[in-house]
Design a protein around this motif. Structure first.
Motif, PDB file in Angstrom:
ATOM      1  N   TRP A 111       0.799  -1.222   0.000  1.00 38.02           N
ATOM      2  CA  TRP A 111       0.000   0.000   0.000  1.00 38.02           C
ATOM      3  C   TRP A 111       0.838   1.281   0.000  1.00 38.02           C
ATOM      4  O   TRP A 111       0.338   2.358  -0.312  1.00 38.02           O
ATOM      5  N   VAL A 141      -4.408   4.669  -2.475  1.00 35.14           N
ATOM      6  CA  VAL A 141      -5.436   3.988  -1.679  1.00 35.14           C
ATOM      7  C   VAL A 141      -6.741   4.784  -1.607  1.00 35.14           C
ATOM      8  O   VAL A 141      -7.657   4.394  -0.896  1.00 35.14           O
ATOM      9  N   ASP A 142      -6.833   5.907  -2.340  1.00 38.93           N
ATOM     10  CA  ASP A 142      -8.032   6.748  -2.287  1.00 38.93           C
ATOM     11  C   ASP A 142      -9.284   6.002  -2.734  1.00 38.93           C
ATOM     12  O   ASP A 142     -10.366   6.231  -2.203  1.00 38.93           O
ATOM     13  N   ARG A 143      -9.150   5.130  -3.692  1.00 41.41           N
ATOM     14  CA  ARG A 143     -10.334   4.433  -4.191  1.00 41.41           C
ATOM     15  C   ARG A 143     -10.903   3.448  -3.162  1.00 41.41           C
ATOM     16  O   ARG A 143     -12.016   2.979  -3.305  1.00 41.41           O
ATOM     17  N   TYR A 144     -10.146   3.135  -2.137  1.00 41.04           N
ATOM     18  CA  TYR A 144     -10.625   2.250  -1.075  1.00 41.04           C
ATOM     19  C   TYR A 144     -11.134   3.039   0.126  1.00 41.04           C
ATOM     20  O   TYR A 144     -11.409   2.473   1.171  1.00 41.04           O
ATOM     21  N   ASP A 145     -11.232   4.358  -0.012  1.00 39.86           N
ATOM     22  CA  ASP A 145     -11.658   5.250   1.073  1.00 39.86           C
ATOM     23  C   ASP A 145     -10.758   5.116   2.294  1.00 39.86           C
ATOM     24  O   ASP A 145     -11.215   5.140   3.425  1.00 39.86           O
ATOM     25  N   LEU A 146      -9.487   4.971   2.044  1.00 44.51           N
ATOM     26  CA  LEU A 146      -8.491   4.932   3.108  1.00 44.51           C
ATOM     27  C   LEU A 146      -7.604   6.153   2.979  1.00 44.51           C
ATOM     28  O   LEU A 146      -7.496   6.759   1.913  1.00 44.51           O
ATOM     29  N   ASP A 171      -8.285   4.329   8.309  1.00 45.23           N
ATOM     30  CA  ASP A 171      -9.647   4.240   7.774  1.00 45.23           C
ATOM     31  C   ASP A 171     -10.400   5.529   8.100  1.00 45.23           C
ATOM     32  O   ASP A 171     -10.910   5.702   9.203  1.00 45.23           O
ATOM     33  N   ASN A 226     -13.147   7.840   5.960  1.00 49.25           N
ATOM     34  CA  ASN A 226     -13.909   8.061   4.739  1.00 49.25           C
ATOM     35  C   ASN A 226     -15.139   8.907   5.057  1.00 49.25           C
ATOM     36  O   ASN A 226     -15.286   9.410   6.170  1.00 49.25           O
TER      37      ASN A 226
END
Length: 158
Positions: free
Chosen positions: A34, A39-44, A132, A134
């Motif tokens: 990572w 990692v933006d598309r995973y809302d992280l 985490d 988001n």
């Protein structure tokens, strides 16, 4: 033959100039995937900081940046959605005192990773945080703050 030798020597010099430095120690044997990925598309939320002072300094900078990003995002959301003309300082203070912001630490992060590298004969410490945070988390914190404020107003009236 001279050309091949000269070309290989130039490549070695170029590679060493663009290198990350020599890895002295790290928190894990293998660097997590990572760190190099978006990692933006995973809302992280991925935070990285570096320091030439110490690993603790890099860690403090990283968690300070995480606190500021989360506080700013929640404050902006509350100011956009607040019906009344709220004071920005009061809202910011409520966000800073919320349970979510106070709980930001290594224990609540998804993963942390650190490295100690030697870059151009200088010690450089890198600290990475995967957290985490988001829109759902932001809305939960906003609801918690609004609920607390509503409860405080009720207590004042009665």
């Amino acid at each position: 033959m001279k050309r091949i030798l000269l070309l290989s020597l130039m490549c070695l010099i170029t590679f060493s100039a663009f290198g990350q430095g020599k890895l002295i120690e790290s928190s894990e044997d293998k660097r997590p995937v990572w760190i190099k990925r978006n990692v933006d598309r995973y809302d992280l939320l991925k935070i990285d900081q570096q320091s030439t002072v110490s690993l603790q300094d890099a860690r403090d900078k990283a968690f300070e940046e995480l606190h500021n990003l989360a506080s700013n995002a929640i404050t902006a959301y509350l100011m956009r959605t607040h019906v009344e003309g709220a004071d920005v300082e009061k809202v910011r203070n409520d966000v800073e005192n919320s349970q979510f912001i106070r709980n930001i630490s290594e224990a609540t992060s998804i993963q942390t990773y650190w490295e100690h590298r030697l870059v151009k004969k200088q010690d450089v410490y890198y600290y990475y945080i995967l957290y985490d945070f988001n829109n759902t988390e932001k809305k939960k914190v906003a609801l918690e703050i609004n609920k607390d404020n509503f409860q405080n107003r009720l207590d004042e009236k009665f």
